[in-house]
Each structure stands twice: as structure tokens, then as C-alpha cells.
Design an enzyme around this catalytic site. Structure first.
Site, PDB file in Angstrom:
ATOM      1  N   HIS A   3      42.210  46.352   9.108  1.00 18.71           N
ATOM      2  CA  HIS A   3      41.886  46.190   7.678  1.00 18.71           C
ATOM      3  C   HIS A   3      41.553  47.507   6.993  1.00 18.71           C
ATOM      4  O   HIS A   3      41.702  47.637   5.792  1.00 18.71           O
ATOM      5  CB  HIS A   3      40.753  45.185   7.490  1.00 18.71           C
ATOM      6  CG  HIS A   3      39.544  45.472   8.318  1.00 18.71           C
ATOM      7  ND1 HIS A   3      39.500  45.240   9.667  1.00 18.71           N
ATOM      8  CD2 HIS A   3      38.335  45.995   7.991  1.00 18.71           C
ATOM      9  CE1 HIS A   3      38.307  45.591  10.134  1.00 18.71           C
ATOM     10  NE2 HIS A   3      37.590  46.065   9.138  1.00 18.71           N
TER      11      HIS A   3
ATOM     12  N   TYR B  38      16.914  71.716  17.313  1.00 16.91           N
ATOM     13  CA  TYR B  38      17.926  71.043  18.127  1.00 16.91           C
ATOM     14  C   TYR B  38      17.295  70.023  19.066  1.00 16.91           C
ATOM     15  O   TYR B  38      17.784  68.904  19.218  1.00 16.91           O
ATOM     16  CB  TYR B  38      18.716  72.080  18.939  1.00 16.91           C
ATOM     17  CG  TYR B  38      19.953  71.492  19.595  1.00 16.91           C
ATOM     18  CD1 TYR B  38      21.194  71.576  18.968  1.00 16.91           C
ATOM     19  CD2 TYR B  38      19.871  70.830  20.819  1.00 16.91           C
ATOM     20  CE1 TYR B  38      22.323  71.023  19.549  1.00 16.91           C
ATOM     21  CE2 TYR B  38      20.996  70.263  21.400  1.00 16.91           C
ATOM     22  CZ  TYR B  38      22.218  70.370  20.766  1.00 16.91           C
ATOM     23  OH  TYR B  38      23.325  69.818  21.340  1.00 16.91           O
TER      24      TYR B  38
ATOM     25  N   ASP C  80      22.238  42.492  18.105  1.00 13.80           N
ATOM     26  CA  ASP C  80      22.822  43.339  17.063  1.00 13.80           C
ATOM     27  C   ASP C  80      21.919  43.153  15.844  1.00 13.80           C
ATOM     28  O   ASP C  80      21.980  42.150  15.147  1.00 13.80           O
ATOM     29  CB  ASP C  80      24.267  42.920  16.757  1.00 13.80           C
ATOM     30  CG  ASP C  80      24.892  43.777  15.653  1.00 13.80           C
ATOM     31  OD1 ASP C  80      24.133  44.407  14.889  1.00 13.80           O
ATOM     32  OD2 ASP C  80      26.130  43.800  15.545  1.00 13.80           O
TER      33      ASP C  80
HETATM   34  C1  LIG Z   1      27.645  47.333  10.001  1.00 16.99           C
HETATM   35  C2  LIG Z   1      27.518  46.551  11.230  1.00 16.99           C
HETATM   36  C3  LIG Z   1      27.821  47.107  12.475  1.00 16.99           C
HETATM   37  C4  LIG Z   1      28.422  48.500  12.631  1.00 16.99           C
HETATM   38  O1  LIG Z   1      27.607  49.486  12.111  1.00 16.99           O
HETATM   39  P1  LIG Z   1      28.196  50.852  11.451  1.00 16.99           P
HETATM   40  O2  LIG Z   1      26.953  51.578  11.083  1.00 16.99           O
HETATM   41  O3  LIG Z   1      29.036  50.466  10.303  1.00 16.99           O
HETATM   42  O4  LIG Z   1      28.973  51.548  12.503  1.00 16.99           O
HETATM   43  C5  LIG Z   1      27.615  46.325  13.592  1.00 16.99           C
HETATM   44  N1  LIG Z   1      27.163  45.071  13.494  1.00 16.99           N
HETATM   45  C6  LIG Z   1      26.858  44.506  12.324  1.00 16.99           C
HETATM   46  C7  LIG Z   1      26.349  43.112  12.273  1.00 16.99           C
HETATM   47  C8  LIG Z   1      27.048  45.215  11.152  1.00 16.99           C
HETATM   48  O5  LIG Z   1      26.783  44.633   9.987  1.00 16.99           O
END
Ligand SMILES: *Cc1c(COP(=O)(O)O)cnc(C)c1O
Length: 458
Positions: A450, A72, A215
Site C-alpha cells: 500500500h 553517544y 503491541d
Molecule cells: C504504528 C503501529 C506500529 C508500527 O509502528 P511505527 O512506529 O509506524 O513503525 C505497530 N503496531 C501498531 C498497532 C501501530 O499502530
């Protein structure tokens, strides 16, 4: 014929797929309310819905699964992942999360307050929704070239620096809790962001005291594009380019289901210690203890191995080559796609294929349905179904600039003959495109509609 790069792997395990007859496809469509998210996987022949978590893991990853430590707290698996994350991304702190959106949710919970603004080149749908869910305003400031599908600009994911400066000036830096940039830009065609642009973005944010979060779902593909296209990077390794990229940022979110080539997983990294304390508390509430973050120990191990495999240049050359091959074959059938081909997907210009269908009748969705009807192939609409919304101030419908059908390519999963089948199917659809009609909603939820919307043909 465009060239197809031979796969830098051979196949050891197979999974059967089956092409059901046209009448069964018609029935499946009707039952799904013409939403491909509601069609059963067993009724699909080639599944290009997403490249998220759909890739094939390597023998090394499967071996790592067996080494998973399911303790854990403080599992060995966590420390193996920690080593990989620190080595590649270099941030001070990180937590695992079960997906990218879980990382986004925790980040938004800790940093976003109602009425605040979050600029990016383009937020992906889950990021957009997580910011809105906290009362924030996600804002997309990608360069204008991104909206011209034919424009061959090598870095169409770039942010418009003048727009970013103007935006921060207008809303005030105090109302911007963090700035983001998505690499590659999924919502805008899987297009890369240049290092030069990333440096300028970091500069603008940091001058105003705003932290930058990347991101990083497809950071490795973005780094490979930088190596191929940006002067000065041809001799650098993908890892060196990644180091340079992440040194510009204060943190990152990542869906590990993309460039870490795992079926489930995500990451949230940051340099700020106070933020890390808050993130851990939020994580414990929503995901799990900070050394597993909603995942099994085995998932952490698969991610640790996959992060390195995603950086492999032979793999990246094959992956981007496969995408470019499919795009070229589709173009040869007379169907325009976003130029140049993106990293993980081919984006078809549905508005150009179906010019007689207005945005209010969802041309992207119509093409998506047709692709299943003709060849049992599943793609996803990235257009008005995903992004059209009622403007809070004016009450008017706001439509996105592009109506796209995205064919995302799972990693290490399909071969050249599968790509040829997709292109040949699209060529047949193109020939009868004038007779294809639009759709209307019979059900649509408010956020991320969607996924669960239902439609009726017009
Ligand atoms: C897929 C994606 C996300 C979200 O990730 P998940 O793992 O699907 O929750 C965020 N930003 C970008 C650019 C993505 O391609």
C-alpha cells in the site's frame, strides 16, 4: 448535533494549510498514481493519513528537546526515559528504537524462526510483515464481532480465547515462540481489548509456556476505554490500569509515535535477561548503541515527557471525544462506520458506501481517492490494497473481511471546524457515490504494497 469536547489546551504556534483548487488536485492524483501516500503534503488540506508521529508536541516536550543530552553512551536523556518507562510499564529491561517497526524487527530477529506461528488478536501491517520477513506465520484470532461493523460490542479488539486454545493445540506450543495482542486493535478499527480478555490471553499463553508481548502503541487509549467501559475500573487511574495490563505480559513493543505523542520513537521492553542480551546485540547492529537506539538524545527526552502526557485523563477524554464526534457526524451523513468509534481513528465502511465495486477493484481505495478529489483530505485504505494476498498453499487470492477507509486523527492538531469540514465533504461524496468507479494496480511490490503501489481508474 453531537457534542464536541473543548480542547484542554490553547494554541501557541500555528502551521498554515492551504486548500488547492480541484484541477490541481486532479493533477496531483494522476501524478501520484492514485496512491495518497505519493501526494505531497503541501497539496493536502486536512491530513488524516495517520496519527503516527503527526501530533503536536506540548511546550513541556519542546522544553525537554532543549535538554537533550547527545552523548553517544549513557546520556542523561536515556536515564530520564528509563525512569518513565520503568514507572509506567514496569518491565525489567528496555531499549529505545527509532519506531515501532524497528522494535518489531529486532524482536522478530531474536525470536522468530521460519515455519513458526505468532497469534495475536490482529497484527498491524508492519508487525505482520516483520514476522513474514523472518519466515513466520502471523495469525489473527480476534473475536467474530470485530468483523461486523455495526456490532456495538464494547471490546471488539478482544481475542477469541477458544480459537486461541484451539490454535495452539493444532500447531503445537513448541511452534509458537511468542504470542501477541495489539492494544488498541489498529487493523480492526482501533477497538480496545478488555482487562478480562487480557488476563485470559496471558493465561492461555503462559499455561503453554509461551511469552506474551503486547503491541502497546495505543495502550493509554485502551486503558481509558477500560476505565469507561469495564466494571471495576471507573475509580482507577490510567496509570494503575496500565500497571495491571503490563504485569500480565513478558514484554512489549511500542510505536512511541502514537500514545507517547512524539514525532519519532519506539520502545522494546522485556523481562527475560537472555533475550535482552540478544536484543542489545541486534540493536547495535541495526539501530545504534542501547542507550539511544537510533534516536537523538532530544528524542528520548521528548518521549519521556510525552509518555506521561499520553496518560492525562483530560487529554484522553478530549481525544476519544473528538473521534466519537467525527464518527457521529459521518454517520449522520448516512455513511456507516465501525461501531463503536475507535480511539484514534474513524473507520468508514467503504463496502457499504460503494456496494457496486467488488473487492478486486478496491472500494476502500476508491473512497480514499474520492475524499481527496472532493476536499483535499487524505485518509488511508485498510482493505484489499493493504491485506489481500495470494495464499501460499492454494494459490488463491484471499481478501480481507472488511473494506475500510481510515481517517486517523493526529493528536492535539485539528479543531472542531476541521472535523466538520471532513464530515461535510463526505456527505457530498455520499450523494454521488453510485457514479464512483474502482481501480486496478499498475504496480505493486510484494510486502507492504500500500505504501508504494500505483493505480489506474477503471
Ligand atoms: C504504528 C503501529 C506500529 C508500527 O509502528 P511505527 O512506529 O509506524 O513503525 C505497530 N503496531 C501498531 C498497532 C501501530 O499502530
Amino acid at each position: 448535533m453531537p457534542t464536541y469536547p473543548p480542547e484542554p489546551f490553547r494554541i501557541k504556534v500555528t502551521e498554515s494549510i492551504r486548500l488547492i483548487p480541484p484541477a490541481e488536485r486532479e493533477k496531483a492524483l494522476k501524478e501520484a498514481g492514485y496512491n495518497l501516500f505519493a501526494v505531497k503534503a503541501e497539496d493536502i488540506f486536512i491530513d488524516l493519513l495517520t496519527d503516527s508521529g503527526t501530533g503536536a508536541m506540548s511546550q513541556e516536550q519542546w522544553a525537554a528537546i532543549m535538554r537533550g543530552d547527545e552523548s553517544y553512551a549513557g546520556a542523561r536523556s536515556f536515564f530520564r526515559l528509563k525512569q518513565a518507562v520503568e514507572d509506567i510499564f514496569g518491565f525489567n529491561y528496555f531499549v529505545p528504537a527509532h519506531q515501532g517497526r524497528a522494535a518489531e524487527n529486532i524482536l522478530a530477529a531474536c525470536l522468530v524462526k521460519p515455519g513458526q506461528y505468532l497469534p495475536s488478536n490482529m497484527h498491524f501491517d508492519t508487525t505482520d510483515a516483520n514476522i513474514r520477513a523472518r519466515g513466520g506465520h502471523p495469525t489473527n484470532l480476534v473475536i467474530e464481532e470485530a468483523f461486523d461493523p455495526a456490532n456495538p460490542h464494547p471490546f471488539k479488539g478482544n481475542m477469541d480465547i477458544a480459537k486461541l486454545n484451539g490454535f495452539i493445540e493444532k500447531v503445537g506450543a513448541a511452534k509458537v515462540p511468542l504470542g501477541m495482542v495489539t492494544v488498541t486493535n489498529n487493523a480492526g478499527g482501533g477497538q480496545p481489548v478488555s482487562m478480562e480478555n487480557l488476563k485470559a490471553i496471558a493465561d492461555v499463553y503462559h499455561t503453554s509456556g509461551i511469552p506474551l508481548f503486547i503491541d502497546a502503541a495505543r495502550y493509554a487509549e485502551n486503558c481509558f476505554f477500560i476505565k469507561q467501559r469495564e466494571p471495576g475500573y471507573a475509580q482507577k487511574s490510567i496509570k494503575e490500569i496500565a500497571h495491571e495490563m503490563f504485569a500480565l505480559a513478558d514484554g512489549m513493543t511500542m510505536s512511541a509515535k502514537k500514545d507517547a505523542i512524539v514525532n519519532i520513537g519506539g520502545l522494546l521492553c522485556m523481562n527475560d535477561e537472555k533475550l535482552f542480551e540478544n536484543v542489545k546485540n541486534e540493536l547495535i547492529l541495526r539501530e545504534g548503541f542501547p542507550t539511544y537506539g537510533g534516536l537523538a538524545g532530544r528524542d528520548l527526552d521528548a518521549m519521556a515527557v510525552g509518555l506521561y502526557e499520553g496518560l492525562d485523563e483530560a487529554y484522553l477524554a478530549y481525544r476519544l471525544g473528538q473521534t466519537a464526534y467525527l464518527a457521529t457526524r459521518i454517520n449522520e451523513a448516512g455513511i456507516p462506520t465501525i461501531q463503536p468509534a475507535g480511539g484514534h481513528a474513524v473507520y468508514l465502511d467503504a463496502a457499504a458506501v460503494l456496494p457496486h465495486i467488488p473487492q478486486s477493484e478496491f472500494p476502500g481505495q476508491a473512497l480514499c481517492v474520492e475524499l481527496y478529489r472532493e476536499g483535499a483530505i487524505r485518509g488511508v485504505e485498510i482493505g484489499s490494497v493493504m491485506f489481500a494476498h495470494t495464499d501460499a498453499d492454494t494459490g488463491q487470492m484471499v481478501y480481507p473481511k472488511l473494506e475500510l477507509l481510515r481517517l486517523a486523527i493526529p493528536r492535539r492538531t485539528y479543531t472542531q471546524s476541521h472535523m466538520d469540514y471532513v464530515a461535510d465533504t463526505l456527505a457530498r461524496i455520499k450523494k454521488r457515490s453510485a457514479s464512483i468507479r474502482g481501480y486496478k494496480f499498475t504496480y505493486a511490490p510484494e510486502l507492504l504494497r500500500h505504501f508504494t503501489a500505483r493505480f489506474e481508474p477503471l
